[in-house]
Design a protein around this motif. Structure first.
Motif, PDB file in Angstrom:
ATOM      1  N   PHE A  46      53.015 -76.443  68.042  1.00  0.00           N
ATOM      2  CA  PHE A  46      52.960 -76.171  66.613  1.00  0.00           C
ATOM      3  C   PHE A  46      53.520 -77.338  65.806  1.00  0.00           C
ATOM      4  O   PHE A  46      53.992 -77.163  64.689  1.00  0.00           O
ATOM      5  CB  PHE A  46      53.704 -74.871  66.275  1.00  0.00           C
ATOM      6  CG  PHE A  46      53.011 -73.651  66.816  1.00  0.00           C
ATOM      7  CD1 PHE A  46      51.846 -73.183  66.221  1.00  0.00           C
ATOM      8  CD2 PHE A  46      53.506 -72.999  67.923  1.00  0.00           C
ATOM      9  CE1 PHE A  46      51.190 -72.079  66.723  1.00  0.00           C
ATOM     10  CE2 PHE A  46      52.863 -71.885  68.439  1.00  0.00           C
ATOM     11  CZ  PHE A  46      51.702 -71.418  67.838  1.00  0.00           C
ATOM     12  N   GLY A  47      53.472 -78.537  66.382  1.00  0.00           N
ATOM     13  CA  GLY A  47      53.935 -79.720  65.682  1.00  0.00           C
ATOM     14  C   GLY A  47      55.377 -79.581  65.227  1.00  0.00           C
ATOM     15  O   GLY A  47      56.248 -79.170  65.989  1.00  0.00           O
ATOM     16  N   SER A  48      55.627 -79.905  63.965  1.00  0.00           N
ATOM     17  CA  SER A  48      56.985 -79.819  63.424  1.00  0.00           C
ATOM     18  C   SER A  48      57.333 -78.394  63.001  1.00  0.00           C
ATOM     19  O   SER A  48      58.441 -78.125  62.584  1.00  0.00           O
ATOM     20  CB  SER A  48      57.108 -80.739  62.207  1.00  0.00           C
ATOM     21  OG  SER A  48      56.255 -80.273  61.175  1.00  0.00           O
ATOM     22  N   ARG A  49      56.355 -77.511  63.068  1.00  0.00           N
ATOM     23  CA  ARG A  49      56.498 -76.114  62.621  1.00  0.00           C
ATOM     24  C   ARG A  49      56.678 -76.036  61.099  1.00  0.00           C
ATOM     25  O   ARG A  49      57.244 -75.104  60.573  1.00  0.00           O
ATOM     26  CB  ARG A  49      57.627 -75.401  63.354  1.00  0.00           C
ATOM     27  CG  ARG A  49      57.355 -75.266  64.837  1.00  0.00           C
ATOM     28  CD  ARG A  49      58.470 -74.525  65.545  1.00  0.00           C
ATOM     29  NE  ARG A  49      58.167 -74.341  66.937  1.00  0.00           N
ATOM     30  CZ  ARG A  49      58.436 -75.218  67.900  1.00  0.00           C
ATOM     31  NH1 ARG A  49      58.998 -76.364  67.604  1.00  0.00           N
ATOM     32  NH2 ARG A  49      58.138 -74.960  69.151  1.00  0.00           N
ATOM     33  N   VAL A  50      56.198 -77.075  60.407  1.00  0.00           N
ATOM     34  CA  VAL A  50      56.259 -77.130  58.946  1.00  0.00           C
ATOM     35  C   VAL A  50      54.831 -77.257  58.428  1.00  0.00           C
ATOM     36  O   VAL A  50      54.060 -78.081  58.912  1.00  0.00           O
ATOM     37  CB  VAL A  50      57.099 -78.341  58.465  1.00  0.00           C
ATOM     38  CG1 VAL A  50      57.032 -78.481  56.957  1.00  0.00           C
ATOM     39  CG2 VAL A  50      58.535 -78.218  58.944  1.00  0.00           C
ATOM     40  N   VAL A  51      54.482 -76.441  57.457  1.00  0.00           N
ATOM     41  CA  VAL A  51      53.154 -76.471  56.855  1.00  0.00           C
ATOM     42  C   VAL A  51      53.245 -77.166  55.500  1.00  0.00           C
ATOM     43  O   VAL A  51      54.115 -76.846  54.685  1.00  0.00           O
ATOM     44  CB  VAL A  51      52.601 -75.038  56.687  1.00  0.00           C
ATOM     45  CG1 VAL A  51      51.270 -75.050  55.955  1.00  0.00           C
ATOM     46  CG2 VAL A  51      52.469 -74.355  58.045  1.00  0.00           C
ATOM     47  N   SER A  52      52.344 -78.105  55.269  1.00  0.00           N
ATOM     48  CA  SER A  52      52.289 -78.783  53.977  1.00  0.00           C
ATOM     49  C   SER A  52      51.870 -77.787  52.903  1.00  0.00           C
ATOM     50  O   SER A  52      50.823 -77.156  53.020  1.00  0.00           O
ATOM     51  CB  SER A  52      51.274 -79.928  54.033  1.00  0.00           C
ATOM     52  OG  SER A  52      50.975 -80.365  52.733  1.00  0.00           O
ATOM     53  N   PRO A  53      52.671 -77.623  51.846  1.00  0.00           N
ATOM     54  CA  PRO A  53      52.306 -76.661  50.807  1.00  0.00           C
ATOM     55  C   PRO A  53      51.036 -77.051  50.061  1.00  0.00           C
ATOM     56  O   PRO A  53      50.304 -76.194  49.584  1.00  0.00           O
ATOM     57  CB  PRO A  53      53.506 -76.644  49.866  1.00  0.00           C
ATOM     58  CG  PRO A  53      54.414 -77.728  50.297  1.00  0.00           C
ATOM     59  CD  PRO A  53      53.947 -78.257  51.609  1.00  0.00           C
ATOM     60  N   SER A  54      50.719 -78.334  49.982  1.00  0.00           N
ATOM     61  CA  SER A  54      49.543 -78.748  49.214  1.00  0.00           C
ATOM     62  C   SER A  54      48.246 -78.652  50.011  1.00  0.00           C
ATOM     63  O   SER A  54      47.180 -78.489  49.431  1.00  0.00           O
ATOM     64  CB  SER A  54      49.724 -80.174  48.687  1.00  0.00           C
ATOM     65  OG  SER A  54      49.847 -81.076  49.764  1.00  0.00           O
ATOM     66  N   THR A  55      48.318 -78.750  51.360  1.00  0.00           N
ATOM     67  CA  THR A  55      47.088 -78.715  52.160  1.00  0.00           C
ATOM     68  C   THR A  55      46.987 -77.499  53.059  1.00  0.00           C
ATOM     69  O   THR A  55      45.901 -77.153  53.506  1.00  0.00           O
ATOM     70  CB  THR A  55      46.990 -79.959  53.053  1.00  0.00           C
ATOM     71  OG1 THR A  55      48.052 -79.927  54.021  1.00  0.00           O
ATOM     72  CG2 THR A  55      47.013 -81.247  52.246  1.00  0.00           C
ATOM     73  N   GLY A  56      48.122 -76.881  53.384  1.00  0.00           N
ATOM     74  CA  GLY A  56      48.111 -75.759  54.318  1.00  0.00           C
ATOM     75  C   GLY A  56      48.009 -76.201  55.763  1.00  0.00           C
ATOM     76  O   GLY A  56      47.834 -75.383  56.659  1.00  0.00           O
ATOM     77  N   LEU A  57      48.118 -77.510  56.034  1.00  0.00           N
ATOM     78  CA  LEU A  57      48.018 -78.037  57.390  1.00  0.00           C
ATOM     79  C   LEU A  57      49.407 -78.176  58.015  1.00  0.00           C
ATOM     80  O   LEU A  57      50.371 -78.543  57.333  1.00  0.00           O
ATOM     81  CB  LEU A  57      47.328 -79.407  57.396  1.00  0.00           C
ATOM     82  CG  LEU A  57      45.882 -79.429  56.903  1.00  0.00           C
ATOM     83  CD1 LEU A  57      45.377 -80.863  56.854  1.00  0.00           C
ATOM     84  CD2 LEU A  57      44.992 -78.571  57.783  1.00  0.00           C
TER      85      LEU A  57
END
Length: 177
Positions: A12-23
């Motif tokens: 799950f990568g950094s487990r952080v979702v970009s708020p602007s892209t949702g990625l």
């Protein structure tokens, strides 16, 4: 047609979702080496070494895009697939089902045990060779995917042993509409 590499690194990568892209954002900081002086040593403004090898190609009337996940194993996998696509007139199915080797980790050549015995013997004359089955885990090879187009016909393929791989036919798509 696009060939690109995007990685999360961990599941799950950094487990952080970009708020602007949702990625999901990756955790590529794992690639850095905490020991100073090495090629991947942490330092201000430094970028880490990374392995990607997206490929666009054309063989006869077939155009194709290839890529893979798998760190250092990406380059040999994509190279072998591209070579087979070019040598065999753009046959995506044959390229993905052909046995592979991996030469990315050490002085040992890791070879798919499905390679014919005479070819393995020739390889052993020049290199130390370890044969392995093509399995889901442990990953001896990269996990490639690719698409091809000839005329108005499209194909897609991914690592043949991957449980996450899936395929649909044009008939499946017509029924979904």
């Amino acid at each position: 047609m696009v060939a690109m590499t995007q990685t999360l690194l961990s599941v799950f990568g950094s487990r952080v979702v970009s708020p602007s892209t949702g990625l999901l954002l990756n955790n590529g900081i794992m690639w850095f080496d905490p020991e100073p002086g090495g090629p991947n040593a942490l330092a201000g403004g430094k970028r880490c070494l990374m392995n990607v090898c997206p490929v666009l190609g054309e063989s006869g009337d077939t155009r194709f895009a290839l890529g893979a996940s798998g760190g250092r194993k990406i380059l040999p996998a994509v190279f072998q697939l591209a070579r087979r696509m070019l040598a065999n007139g753009g046959d995506l199915d044959s390229a993905f089902h052909a046995p592979r080797i991996d030469v990315s980790g050490s002085d040992v050549v890791v070879a798919d045990e499905a390679i014919p015995a005479d070819q393995l013997e020739a390889l052993r004359l020049a290199h130390r060779v370890e044969t392995v089955p093509r399995t889901v885990f442990p990953y001896a090879f990269a996990c490639p995917s690719g698409v091809a187009r000839e005329g108005s016909t499209n194909w897609g393929a991914t690592e043949i042993v991957s449980p996450w791989a899936d395929a649909v036919t044009e008939d499946d798509m017509a029924g979904a509409a």
